[in-house]
Design a protein around this motif. Structure first.
Motif, PDB file in Angstrom:
ATOM      1  N   VAL A  72       1.785   6.808  12.433  1.00  0.00           N
ATOM      2  CA  VAL A  72       0.967   6.213  11.384  1.00  0.00           C
ATOM      3  C   VAL A  72       0.992   4.693  11.523  1.00  0.00           C
ATOM      4  O   VAL A  72       2.060   4.099  11.632  1.00  0.00           O
ATOM      5  CB  VAL A  72       1.489   6.598   9.980  1.00  0.00           C
ATOM      6  N   THR A  73      -0.190   4.092  11.521  1.00  0.00           N
ATOM      7  CA  THR A  73      -0.299   2.639  11.454  1.00  0.00           C
ATOM      8  C   THR A  73      -0.857   2.270  10.092  1.00  0.00           C
ATOM      9  O   THR A  73      -1.867   2.829   9.656  1.00  0.00           O
ATOM     10  CB  THR A  73      -1.222   2.085  12.556  1.00  0.00           C
ATOM     11  N   VAL A  74      -0.172   1.347   9.427  1.00  0.00           N
ATOM     12  CA  VAL A  74      -0.618   0.835   8.129  1.00  0.00           C
ATOM     13  C   VAL A  74      -1.032  -0.614   8.328  1.00  0.00           C
ATOM     14  O   VAL A  74      -0.236  -1.434   8.779  1.00  0.00           O
ATOM     15  CB  VAL A  74       0.499   0.937   7.068  1.00  0.00           C
ATOM     16  N   VAL A  75      -2.283  -0.909   7.990  1.00  0.00           N
ATOM     17  CA  VAL A  75      -2.797  -2.271   8.021  1.00  0.00           C
ATOM     18  C   VAL A  75      -3.029  -2.678   6.572  1.00  0.00           C
ATOM     19  O   VAL A  75      -3.698  -1.956   5.824  1.00  0.00           O
ATOM     20  CB  VAL A  75      -4.106  -2.368   8.831  1.00  0.00           C
ATOM     21  N   MET A  76      -2.448  -3.809   6.182  1.00  0.00           N
ATOM     22  CA  MET A  76      -2.567  -4.263   4.799  1.00  0.00           C
ATOM     23  C   MET A  76      -3.074  -5.685   4.722  1.00  0.00           C
ATOM     24  O   MET A  76      -2.691  -6.527   5.541  1.00  0.00           O
ATOM     25  CB  MET A  76      -1.207  -4.218   4.087  1.00  0.00           C
ATOM     26  N   GLY A  77      -3.902  -5.919   3.705  1.00  0.00           N
ATOM     27  CA  GLY A  77      -4.364  -7.258   3.400  1.00  0.00           C
ATOM     28  C   GLY A  77      -4.781  -7.325   1.943  1.00  0.00           C
ATOM     29  O   GLY A  77      -5.831  -6.811   1.562  1.00  0.00           O
ATOM     30  N   ILE A  78      -3.933  -7.888   1.111  1.00  0.00           N
ATOM     31  CA  ILE A  78      -4.185  -7.984  -0.328  1.00  0.00           C
ATOM     32  C   ILE A  78      -3.927  -9.425  -0.747  1.00  0.00           C
ATOM     33  O   ILE A  78      -2.878  -9.984  -0.433  1.00  0.00           O
ATOM     34  CB  ILE A  78      -3.247  -7.040  -1.119  1.00  0.00           C
ATOM     35  N   HIS A  79      -4.897 -10.004  -1.447  1.00  0.00           N
ATOM     36  CA  HIS A  79      -4.682 -11.365  -1.939  1.00  0.00           C
ATOM     37  C   HIS A  79      -5.387 -11.566  -3.274  1.00  0.00           C
ATOM     38  O   HIS A  79      -6.581 -11.294  -3.405  1.00  0.00           O
ATOM     39  CB  HIS A  79      -5.216 -12.412  -0.954  1.00  0.00           C
ATOM     40  N   TYR A  80      -4.629 -12.044  -4.232  1.00  0.00           N
ATOM     41  CA  TYR A  80      -5.157 -12.466  -5.533  1.00  0.00           C
ATOM     42  C   TYR A  80      -4.619 -13.865  -5.785  1.00  0.00           C
ATOM     43  O   TYR A  80      -3.423 -14.108  -5.601  1.00  0.00           O
ATOM     44  CB  TYR A  80      -4.701 -11.529  -6.651  1.00  0.00           C
ATOM     45  N   VAL A  91       0.868  -5.084  -8.437  1.00  0.00           N
ATOM     46  CA  VAL A  91       0.231  -4.790  -7.154  1.00  0.00           C
ATOM     47  C   VAL A  91       1.102  -3.822  -6.362  1.00  0.00           C
ATOM     48  O   VAL A  91       0.608  -2.811  -5.834  1.00  0.00           O
ATOM     49  CB  VAL A  91      -0.031  -6.085  -6.345  1.00  0.00           C
ATOM     50  N   VAL A  92       2.392  -4.101  -6.270  1.00  0.00           N
ATOM     51  CA  VAL A  92       3.311  -3.230  -5.533  1.00  0.00           C
ATOM     52  C   VAL A  92       3.308  -1.826  -6.143  1.00  0.00           C
ATOM     53  O   VAL A  92       3.244  -0.818  -5.424  1.00  0.00           O
ATOM     54  CB  VAL A  92       4.737  -3.826  -5.506  1.00  0.00           C
ATOM     55  N   ARG A  93       3.347  -1.748  -7.460  1.00  0.00           N
ATOM     56  CA  ARG A  93       3.344  -0.445  -8.145  1.00  0.00           C
ATOM     57  C   ARG A  93       2.076   0.332  -7.813  1.00  0.00           C
ATOM     58  O   ARG A  93       2.131   1.528  -7.481  1.00  0.00           O
ATOM     59  CB  ARG A  93       3.467  -0.639  -9.663  1.00  0.00           C
ATOM     60  N   LEU A  94       0.925  -0.332  -7.874  1.00  0.00           N
ATOM     61  CA  LEU A  94      -0.343   0.346  -7.597  1.00  0.00           C
ATOM     62  C   LEU A  94      -0.447   0.799  -6.142  1.00  0.00           C
ATOM     63  O   LEU A  94      -0.933   1.895  -5.857  1.00  0.00           O
ATOM     64  CB  LEU A  94      -1.518  -0.568  -7.958  1.00  0.00           C
ATOM     65  N   VAL A  95       0.013  -0.033  -5.217  1.00  0.00           N
ATOM     66  CA  VAL A  95      -0.011   0.353  -3.801  1.00  0.00           C
ATOM     67  C   VAL A  95       0.863   1.584  -3.592  1.00  0.00           C
ATOM     68  O   VAL A  95       0.430   2.563  -2.966  1.00  0.00           O
ATOM     69  CB  VAL A  95       0.448  -0.811  -2.898  1.00  0.00           C
TER      70      VAL A  95
END
Length: 107
Positions: A72-80, A91-95
């Motif tokens: 499994v490859t996980v690619v993440m990009g989240i910015h607020y 954010v961590v909880r929702l992810v």
């Protein structure tokens, strides 16, 4: 934008799986690939400097590889902008919730 726009998209690639997790201003902050070497999970992570997504992508990739018994490859990009510590926790909880829901659907 608020953390309720976080999205998880899973794309099978042959036997392997690509999970893309984005939210807010979408980008590539980190990529983690987890695989099983025998019964031992291994992970490799690449992170863009000054980004923090690797703190989540690594553990998510390991969890998914173990549960799904595949690479499994996980690619993440989240910015607020201007997130408070409580906002980061949300954010961590929702992810984590979206990952748990996805993995439960796969069983």
């Amino acid at each position: 934008m608020s953390p309720d726009d976080i999205e998880l998209t899973a794309t099978p690639i042959g036997r392997d799986l690509l999970i893309l997790i984005t939210g807010g201003v979408r980008h590539i902050g980190a990529a983690s690939t987890a695989y099983l070497e025998g019964d031992t999970p291994k992970v490799h992570t690449s992170a863009v400097p000054h980004h923090k997504e690797h703190t989540l992508s690594e553990s998510i990739a390991l969890q998914a590889a173990q549960v799904l018994q595949r690479t499994v490859t996980v690619v993440m990009g989240i910015h607020y902008d201007n997130l408070t510590p409580q906002g980061i926790q949300e954010v961590v909880r929702l992810v984590k919730l979206k990952v748990e829901q996805y993995l439960l659907q796969q069983k």
